[in-house]
Every structure is written in C-alpha cells, then in structure tokens.
Motif scaffolding. Structure first.
Motif, short mmCIF file in Angstrom:
data_model
loop_
_atom_site.label_atom_id
_atom_site.label_comp_id
_atom_site.label_asym_id
_atom_site.label_seq_id
_atom_site.Cartn_x
_atom_site.Cartn_y
_atom_site.Cartn_z
N PRO A 185 -9.49 35.92 15.16
CA PRO A 185 -9.00 34.75 15.90
C PRO A 185 -9.27 34.86 17.39
O PRO A 185 -9.52 33.85 18.05
CB PRO A 185 -7.50 34.75 15.59
N ALA A 186 -9.23 36.07 17.94
CA ALA A 186 -9.53 36.22 19.36
C ALA A 186 -10.96 35.85 19.65
O ALA A 186 -11.27 35.20 20.66
CB ALA A 186 -9.24 37.65 19.80
N SER A 187 -11.90 36.22 18.75
CA SER A 187 -13.30 35.87 18.94
C SER A 187 -13.51 34.36 18.83
O SER A 187 -14.27 33.78 19.60
CB SER A 187 -14.15 36.61 17.90
N ILE A 188 -12.84 33.71 17.89
CA ILE A 188 -12.95 32.26 17.73
C ILE A 188 -12.40 31.55 18.97
O ILE A 188 -12.99 30.58 19.46
CB ILE A 188 -12.21 31.81 16.46
N HIS A 189 -11.27 32.02 19.46
CA HIS A 189 -10.70 31.41 20.67
C HIS A 189 -11.64 31.54 21.85
O HIS A 189 -11.81 30.60 22.64
CB HIS A 189 -9.36 32.09 20.98
N SER A 190 -12.29 32.70 21.99
CA SER A 190 -13.24 32.89 23.08
C SER A 190 -14.45 31.97 22.94
O SER A 190 -14.89 31.36 23.91
CB SER A 190 -13.70 34.36 23.11
N LEU A 191 -14.98 31.85 21.70
CA LEU A 191 -16.12 30.96 21.47
C LEU A 191 -15.75 29.51 21.73
O LEU A 191 -16.53 28.75 22.33
CB LEU A 191 -16.61 31.13 20.03
N ARG A 192 -14.56 29.09 21.31
CA ARG A 192 -14.12 27.72 21.55
C ARG A 192 -14.08 27.42 23.05
O ARG A 192 -14.54 26.38 23.51
CB ARG A 192 -12.74 27.52 20.92
#
Length: 425
Positions: A185-192
C-alpha cells in the motif's frame, strides 16, 4: 440518462469545480454528455480530459500498475468515442499512460537496486560466506595477544558485520521487520501521488502553451510585415498582441463575416487591442483573399491537431489560404502546442473534413425553392504537410523533419498504437 446540470453551456472553471463535488462516474458521464453536444470543444477538451484522468487516479480502485493503466484506458476510450473529431483527447490520454509507465519503471528500478544491495550485504555475512570469520573471544585466564586485538578491531569496524547482526524478528534479507502486505500500500500511495503530480505538470503545460508560443512572436514577425491571420484563434490573438508590443506591422484578418445588420464585426476585440498598440488592421472577406496574398509576407493560423505525417487539422478555409500562400511562395506558419501533436496518421474522415449546419449559409424557410440543393458546410479542413513551412510550438519553431523526435519524446511506443476510438488496449 443525461445529467440535468449540463443543460446549459458551462464554463470550463465551473465544469472542473463540479468534478470535485461529484462521484467519478458522474463526472465522466457529465463530460461525455457535454462532448457529444459540442459544448466542450477545442483546447477545453484537453484540460477537461486531464482533470478527469486525475480524478480516475485519485478515486478509482486499483492495486497495481496494470489495473491503473486499464482504468485510464477505459475512461479515455469513453471520452474519445464521445468526441471522435477532437484528437487532443487521445493525445492527453496517451500522455498520461506514458507518465504511468515512466513512474512505474522508476519504482521498479529503485526496488531492483534495493534488492541487489540487500543481496550483496547478505553474501558478505559470516553465515553465508565461510571466508569471513567472526572474531574469536580469547580465553579469560590469558591476556589477549596483539594480533587478536587487531583482528577484533577490524571486524568490529566493518559495516557489513554490523548490518549482519539481525534481531530475532527481522527479515533475513533486509533486516527490516515490515512485511510485504504493509509495503505494497505504501508503494501504491507513492505511485498515486507521483502520477497526480505528473498530470498537474501536463495541465500546466496546456495552460502555459499559448504564452510560450507568443514568446517567439518577436522572432517570427519583423517591422513592416504584412501578416495574414485567417480566423485567428485565441492562440493567434496572443501571438499577434505579443508581437505588437515590440513591432509595428499590419495584420490582415480574414475569415468570418458579420451575419447580419447590427451585428458586431468579427474579431473586433482583437482589432481594438492591436490598434491601441499601434498596429494597423485590415478586415478581409474570404472572397478577397487572393487579392491580398501577393502583398502579405506570411500567413499565420492555429492548428487543431498535428498528425504524424505533418498534416494539420484546421478551421474551414485555412486550407485555401495555405494553398494561395504556397502558390505565391509565402511562408505558412502554423501555431500548434505540443499537446496537439497526434502520433497517428489522419483518417479518411479527417481528410474529408467535418460537416456542420448548412442553415448558416442557406435559409430553408422556402423549402420548395431549395429542396433540390445539397448544401455542405465544412467546419474543418485538412492541410497536407507540403503546404506548411514552420510548426511554431511552445518548444520553439520546428520543421516537418523534427516532428518524429517530438512524438518520440512525448509518447510511448506501447501507446501510439492504442485504439482510443474502439476502446481496445
């Protein structure tokens, strides 16, 4: 069902503000409805598309890059099908798809570097590398020798040995206790966040393009020039006004005519601004174009789209002006921001031109008198690349031979063949 709030012609700012107060699906449907009614067109299509795609990134549910690409492609296809004659919609969608691929590629490279570093550290630990021996504790009754002290000091200073001491709950690979279920989820939040920032940059490019093109006016227009502006758009108006602040020249404005008595002459605001700056203006009807072409030094108009082969999608009548300039060896300058560059060849529909309402030119009040007539009102024209001399973009003047480089810099190969009209990824 068509949204009721779109029953009037909205401003772009009001439309964008409504996106923030609606659900994602409602925002997409509202824009589709306005695109079909041609209440949003031209440059506004590019801005509205970028805002919608930013909403997709922020509000849609996705767990990986492939799902995000699918969400963007699906929303972009729906918008493109609603306005098939607005190629800027497809251009913006492709730009966002390329942006997502770039951000995902950077994240993968960072993860690969981190995993390689962790692997290198692990191979240097005593547990996996027999050549590296831990320091031997000397026997208590005896005094440690000088060699033992030296060996122990060197090993204690080694960063690899310090990192190799892991706590019982740590991961054997990295020494971190964060599981993958929490890291994802941290990676997805960063990509978003990164993709939304990238879309903001695309919006800034769209908003600043006209002013950046106007910055080259002083180079293109010289003192004493006679400039023919055919149906000047907002981009051309800013270009001419900027040139008027530095140069004294004459503008021949050709194109639309007054529709009736008491109607304000077309481009009255532009003529007023140019006259106040000391620039002379001449109003020219379309049927008098050929008489003035030998007098002008250059022809300027804006493009709705620039295709891969260098051809232009322009307002109706611009092709006649370009052909006349070509016959008299007058340079033709097309003002076209980079976001209007389309990485595909023009279709047959584009080459034929868009047809509008013929009642603007022929009254059908007397039906029997005009019943045998077939009247076509062409709204857009296609100009082949051999009639264009300079493509003036927000990156500077370009020639036909440099268009391929611009397309390669702004679009990914995976997205250039993407069929937005059919919605096929």
């Amino acid at each position: 069902m068509a949204p009721s709030q779109a029953s009037h012609v909205p401003t772009l700012d009001g439309l964008i503000k409504s996106f923030n107060n609606q659900s994602l699906e409602a925002s997409i449907e509202s824009l589709i409805f306005l695109l079909k009614r041609r209440q949003v067109k031209g440059d506004e299509c590019a801005k509205a598309t970028a805002y919608i795609l930013r909403q997709v990134v922020a509000k849609a549910k996705w767990n990986d890059v492939d799902q995000l690409l699918s969400r963007i492609a699906s929303a972009g296809s729906r918008l493109a099908r609603a306005a098939p004659l607005e190629p800027v919609i497809g251009n913006v969608v492709r730009r966002v798809l390329g942006l997502i691929r770039d951000e995902a590629s950077e994240d993968r490279n960072a993860d690969d570097i981190a995993s390689e570093a962790a692997s290198d550290i692990q191979t240097l630990t005593p547990a996996t590398n027999p050549s590296v021996q831990p320091p031997q504790r000397p026997a208590l009754p005896h005094r440690p020798t000088l060699s033992a002290l030296s060996s122990g000091l060197q090993v204690s200073k080694s960063m690899f040995n310090l990192l190799s001491v892991a706590e019982p709950g740590d991961s054997p690979m990295t020494g971190a206790s964060t599981p993958m279920s929490q890291a994802q989820p941290a990676s997805i939040h960063s990509l978003r966040s990164e993709v939304m920032d990238g879309i903001e940059e695309i919006l800034d490019e769209i908003n600043q393009a006209d002013d950046q093109i106007a910055g080259f006016a002083e180079i293109q227009i010289h003192p004493g020039d006679y400039v023919l502006a055919y149906q000047p758009s907002r981009t051309v108006e800013r270009f001419l006004v900027k040139a008027a602040s530095k140069r004294r020249f004459t503008v021949v404005i050709a194109g639309l005519e007054a529709s009736g008595a008491g109607t304000e002459a077309p481009y009255a605001s532009l003529r007023k601004r140019l006259n106040s700056a000391g620039v002379k203006t001449v109003n020219l009807a379309s049927n008098g174009l050929m008489a003035y072409i030998p007098r002008v030094n250059k022809v300027i108009f804006s493009a709705k789209a620039v295709y891969q082969n260098g051809g232009l999608l322009v307002d109706s009548g611009s092709c006649i002006a370009a052909q006349a300039a070509h016959e008299y060896l007058k340079p033709v300058i097309a003002l076209c921001p980079v976001y209007k560059f389309c990485p595909e060849d023009p279709s047959d529909e584009v080459s034929r031109g868009e047809l509008g309402n013929p009642s603007d030119y022929v009254s059908y009040a007397n039906g029997p008198a005009v019943g045998a007539l077939d009247v076509e009102n062409t709204v857009t024209d296609y100009i082949p690349p051999d009639l264009v001399d300079v493509y003036l973009t927000n990156l500077g003047p370009q020639t036909q031979h440099h268009l391929a480089n611009i397309l390669a810099d702004h679009y990914k190969t995976e997205d250039t063949g993407f069929s937005l009209q059919l919605g096929e990824p």
